[in-house]
Design a protein around this motif. Structure first.
Motif, PDB file in Angstrom:
ATOM      1  N   LEU A  64       0.136  -7.063 -11.250  1.00  0.00           N
ATOM      2  CA  LEU A  64      -0.719  -6.436 -10.240  1.00  0.00           C
ATOM      3  C   LEU A  64      -2.186  -6.806 -10.454  1.00  0.00           C
ATOM      4  O   LEU A  64      -2.917  -7.048  -9.488  1.00  0.00           O
ATOM      5  CB  LEU A  64      -0.539  -4.913 -10.288  1.00  0.00           C
ATOM      6  CG  LEU A  64      -1.456  -4.079  -9.387  1.00  0.00           C
ATOM      7  CD1 LEU A  64      -1.283  -4.469  -7.924  1.00  0.00           C
ATOM      8  CD2 LEU A  64      -1.170  -2.581  -9.584  1.00  0.00           C
ATOM      9  N   TYR A  68      -4.346  -8.808  -7.657  1.00  0.00           N
ATOM     10  CA  TYR A  68      -5.573  -8.229  -7.100  1.00  0.00           C
ATOM     11  C   TYR A  68      -6.769  -9.165  -7.278  1.00  0.00           C
ATOM     12  O   TYR A  68      -7.527  -9.409  -6.339  1.00  0.00           O
ATOM     13  CB  TYR A  68      -5.877  -6.880  -7.745  1.00  0.00           C
ATOM     14  CG  TYR A  68      -7.276  -6.403  -7.440  1.00  0.00           C
ATOM     15  CD1 TYR A  68      -7.635  -6.015  -6.152  1.00  0.00           C
ATOM     16  CD2 TYR A  68      -8.267  -6.393  -8.429  1.00  0.00           C
ATOM     17  CE1 TYR A  68      -8.934  -5.625  -5.851  1.00  0.00           C
ATOM     18  CE2 TYR A  68      -9.558  -5.998  -8.146  1.00  0.00           C
ATOM     19  CZ  TYR A  68      -9.887  -5.615  -6.853  1.00  0.00           C
ATOM     20  OH  TYR A  68     -11.169  -5.231  -6.554  1.00  0.00           O
ATOM     21  N   ALA A  82      -6.782   0.123  -2.710  1.00  0.00           N
ATOM     22  CA  ALA A  82      -5.338  -0.108  -2.723  1.00  0.00           C
ATOM     23  C   ALA A  82      -4.864  -0.467  -4.130  1.00  0.00           C
ATOM     24  O   ALA A  82      -3.824   0.030  -4.598  1.00  0.00           O
ATOM     25  CB  ALA A  82      -4.991  -1.221  -1.742  1.00  0.00           C
ATOM     26  N   PHE A  83      -5.623  -1.314  -4.809  1.00  0.00           N
ATOM     27  CA  PHE A  83      -5.274  -1.708  -6.177  1.00  0.00           C
ATOM     28  C   PHE A  83      -5.254  -0.503  -7.112  1.00  0.00           C
ATOM     29  O   PHE A  83      -4.319  -0.336  -7.909  1.00  0.00           O
ATOM     30  CB  PHE A  83      -6.274  -2.755  -6.670  1.00  0.00           C
ATOM     31  CG  PHE A  83      -6.256  -2.961  -8.155  1.00  0.00           C
ATOM     32  CD1 PHE A  83      -5.203  -3.623  -8.770  1.00  0.00           C
ATOM     33  CD2 PHE A  83      -7.296  -2.487  -8.952  1.00  0.00           C
ATOM     34  CE1 PHE A  83      -5.185  -3.808 -10.147  1.00  0.00           C
ATOM     35  CE2 PHE A  83      -7.291  -2.672 -10.320  1.00  0.00           C
ATOM     36  CZ  PHE A  83      -6.231  -3.338 -10.927  1.00  0.00           C
ATOM     37  N   ALA A  86      -2.258   1.780  -6.343  1.00  0.00           N
ATOM     38  CA  ALA A  86      -1.029   1.130  -6.791  1.00  0.00           C
ATOM     39  C   ALA A  86      -0.924   1.147  -8.317  1.00  0.00           C
ATOM     40  O   ALA A  86       0.162   1.377  -8.870  1.00  0.00           O
ATOM     41  CB  ALA A  86      -0.970  -0.304  -6.267  1.00  0.00           C
ATOM     42  N   GLY A  89      -0.137   4.786  -9.472  1.00  0.00           N
ATOM     43  CA  GLY A  89       1.251   5.113  -9.164  1.00  0.00           C
ATOM     44  C   GLY A  89       2.230   4.389 -10.069  1.00  0.00           C
ATOM     45  O   GLY A  89       3.245   4.961 -10.486  1.00  0.00           O
ATOM     46  N   THR A  90       1.936   3.129 -10.396  1.00  0.00           N
ATOM     47  CA  THR A  90       2.837   2.351 -11.252  1.00  0.00           C
ATOM     48  C   THR A  90       2.817   2.859 -12.689  1.00  0.00           C
ATOM     49  O   THR A  90       3.852   2.923 -13.354  1.00  0.00           O
ATOM     50  CB  THR A  90       2.455   0.857 -11.209  1.00  0.00           C
ATOM     51  OG1 THR A  90       2.406   0.414  -9.850  1.00  0.00           O
ATOM     52  CG2 THR A  90       3.477   0.021 -11.955  1.00  0.00           C
ATOM     53  N   PHE A 139       2.935   5.977  -5.886  1.00  0.00           N
ATOM     54  CA  PHE A 139       3.491   4.632  -6.068  1.00  0.00           C
ATOM     55  C   PHE A 139       3.721   3.957  -4.724  1.00  0.00           C
ATOM     56  O   PHE A 139       3.267   2.825  -4.491  1.00  0.00           O
ATOM     57  CB  PHE A 139       4.797   4.712  -6.855  1.00  0.00           C
ATOM     58  CG  PHE A 139       5.440   3.375  -7.103  1.00  0.00           C
ATOM     59  CD1 PHE A 139       5.069   2.605  -8.194  1.00  0.00           C
ATOM     60  CD2 PHE A 139       6.412   2.879  -6.246  1.00  0.00           C
ATOM     61  CE1 PHE A 139       5.652   1.359  -8.433  1.00  0.00           C
ATOM     62  CE2 PHE A 139       7.000   1.645  -6.467  1.00  0.00           C
ATOM     63  CZ  PHE A 139       6.626   0.884  -7.555  1.00  0.00           C
ATOM     64  N   GLY A 142       0.351   3.488  -2.785  1.00  0.00           N
ATOM     65  CA  GLY A 142      -0.474   2.451  -3.378  1.00  0.00           C
ATOM     66  C   GLY A 142       0.011   1.056  -3.025  1.00  0.00           C
ATOM     67  O   GLY A 142      -0.774   0.187  -2.632  1.00  0.00           O
ATOM     68  N   TRP A 143       1.311   0.825  -3.140  1.00  0.00           N
ATOM     69  CA  TRP A 143       1.838  -0.501  -2.852  1.00  0.00           C
ATOM     70  C   TRP A 143       1.874  -0.784  -1.359  1.00  0.00           C
ATOM     71  O   TRP A 143       1.763  -1.943  -0.936  1.00  0.00           O
ATOM     72  CB  TRP A 143       3.209  -0.677  -3.480  1.00  0.00           C
ATOM     73  CG  TRP A 143       3.122  -0.924  -4.955  1.00  0.00           C
ATOM     74  CD1 TRP A 143       3.312  -0.012  -5.956  1.00  0.00           C
ATOM     75  CD2 TRP A 143       2.795  -2.152  -5.599  1.00  0.00           C
ATOM     76  NE1 TRP A 143       3.129  -0.610  -7.181  1.00  0.00           N
ATOM     77  CE2 TRP A 143       2.814  -1.920  -6.993  1.00  0.00           C
ATOM     78  CE3 TRP A 143       2.491  -3.432  -5.135  1.00  0.00           C
ATOM     79  CZ2 TRP A 143       2.534  -2.918  -7.922  1.00  0.00           C
ATOM     80  CZ3 TRP A 143       2.223  -4.431  -6.061  1.00  0.00           C
ATOM     81  CH2 TRP A 143       2.255  -4.177  -7.432  1.00  0.00           C
ATOM     82  N   PHE A 146      -1.596  -1.798  -0.781  1.00  0.00           N
ATOM     83  CA  PHE A 146      -1.828  -3.115  -1.386  1.00  0.00           C
ATOM     84  C   PHE A 146      -1.220  -4.211  -0.522  1.00  0.00           C
ATOM     85  O   PHE A 146      -1.806  -5.293  -0.369  1.00  0.00           O
ATOM     86  CB  PHE A 146      -1.237  -3.161  -2.793  1.00  0.00           C
ATOM     87  CG  PHE A 146      -1.632  -4.386  -3.565  1.00  0.00           C
ATOM     88  CD1 PHE A 146      -2.860  -4.459  -4.193  1.00  0.00           C
ATOM     89  CD2 PHE A 146      -0.765  -5.477  -3.653  1.00  0.00           C
ATOM     90  CE1 PHE A 146      -3.232  -5.600  -4.902  1.00  0.00           C
ATOM     91  CE2 PHE A 146      -1.134  -6.617  -4.350  1.00  0.00           C
ATOM     92  CZ  PHE A 146      -2.370  -6.683  -4.977  1.00  0.00           C
ATOM     93  N   ALA A 168       7.939  -0.744  -0.163  1.00  0.00           N
ATOM     94  CA  ALA A 168       7.300   0.452  -0.715  1.00  0.00           C
ATOM     95  C   ALA A 168       7.800   1.708  -0.012  1.00  0.00           C
ATOM     96  O   ALA A 168       8.082   2.730  -0.657  1.00  0.00           O
ATOM     97  CB  ALA A 168       5.784   0.340  -0.580  1.00  0.00           C
TER      98      ALA A 168
END
Length: 228
Positions: A64, A68, A82-83, A86, A89-90, A139, A142-143, A146, A168
């Motif tokens: 990721l 990014y 967004a990054f 994500a 969440g990850t 998660f 965020g994705w 992204f 997602a």
């Protein structure tokens, strides 16, 4: 090692992480099926597959970062937001899987009555349920963001960005409905993005990095746009 090479290697990490995530998720479903979690979580196979999933999430986090940075200057503020969502969440998903690997395995031996029909339902305060829900909301959101930022940046493949957004949403919906295969579409898109970055030449990656692009000054390009 140059930063452009590190970025390319992060693409490989994203691809491998996506593939390993699918393998561990599908293998758990095939091996354990509808078997009660109190029985499945007590096995060495469960722990090994969950540890494989943990390793895949670490690779996805590394990937990721590279995905990014490759499109950071085009993503602007929205891409950064967004990054960050994500990433948060990850990382939270990593904590969720870690709990399933070690805590749930312990509970399966020590207190199986809390595991079946579900240890989340055994929490009277609802704190565990809220924590899990927040994890998967962040998660998926965020994705999704992204993927949208990548689509707007037009650096990574358009099809992969669209598939990532679909994946997602499916990841969240299928997990909440306790249906199999929530990771497949999402991780396939992630592996596609990672491969696209990995297969780029060092010169192409450098062009997309403000630190290596002399035509990028003050948020504007003074030379031609790199090919997408």
């Amino acid at each position: 090692m140059s930063s452009s090479n590190l970025t390319r290697w992060s693409g490989l990490a994203a691809s491998i992480g996506g593939v390993l995530f699918i393998i561990s998720d599908v293998a758990q479903f095939v091996i354990f099926g509808n078997q009660p979690e109190s029985s499945a979580a007590a096995t060495d196979t469960w722990i090994m597959l969950d540890m494989l999933m943990l390793a895949s999430i670490v690779l996805i986090i590394l990937g990721l970062v590279g995905l990014y940075t490759t499109q950071a200057r085009r993503g602007r503020v929205f891409g950064l937001i967004a990054f960050l969502v994500a990433m948060i969440g990850t990382v939270m998903l990593f904590g969720f899987v870690w709990t399933g690997t070690f805590v749930l395995s312990y509970m399966a031996d020590a207190a199986p009555e809390y595991v079946d029909p579900g240890f989340l339902d055994a929490d009277p305060s609802g704190a565990l349920i809220m924590g899990v829900l927040l994890t998967f909301v962040l998660f998926a959101m965020g994705w999704l963001l992204f993927g949208l930022a990548s689509l707007q940046a037009r650096v990574l493949p358009r099809g992969a960005s669209i598939l990532l957004m679909i994946g997602a949403v499916l990841f969240f919906v299928l997990f909440m409905l306790e249906l199999p295969g929530p990771t497949v579409v999402f991780c396939a898109a992630l592996a596609w993005m990672g491969y696209a970055l990995w297969s780029s030449t060092g010169e192409t990656v450098a062009e997309l990095n403000p630190a290596h692009n002399p035509g990028w000054r003050g948020g504007k390009e003074t030379e031609h746009e790199p090919a997408v």
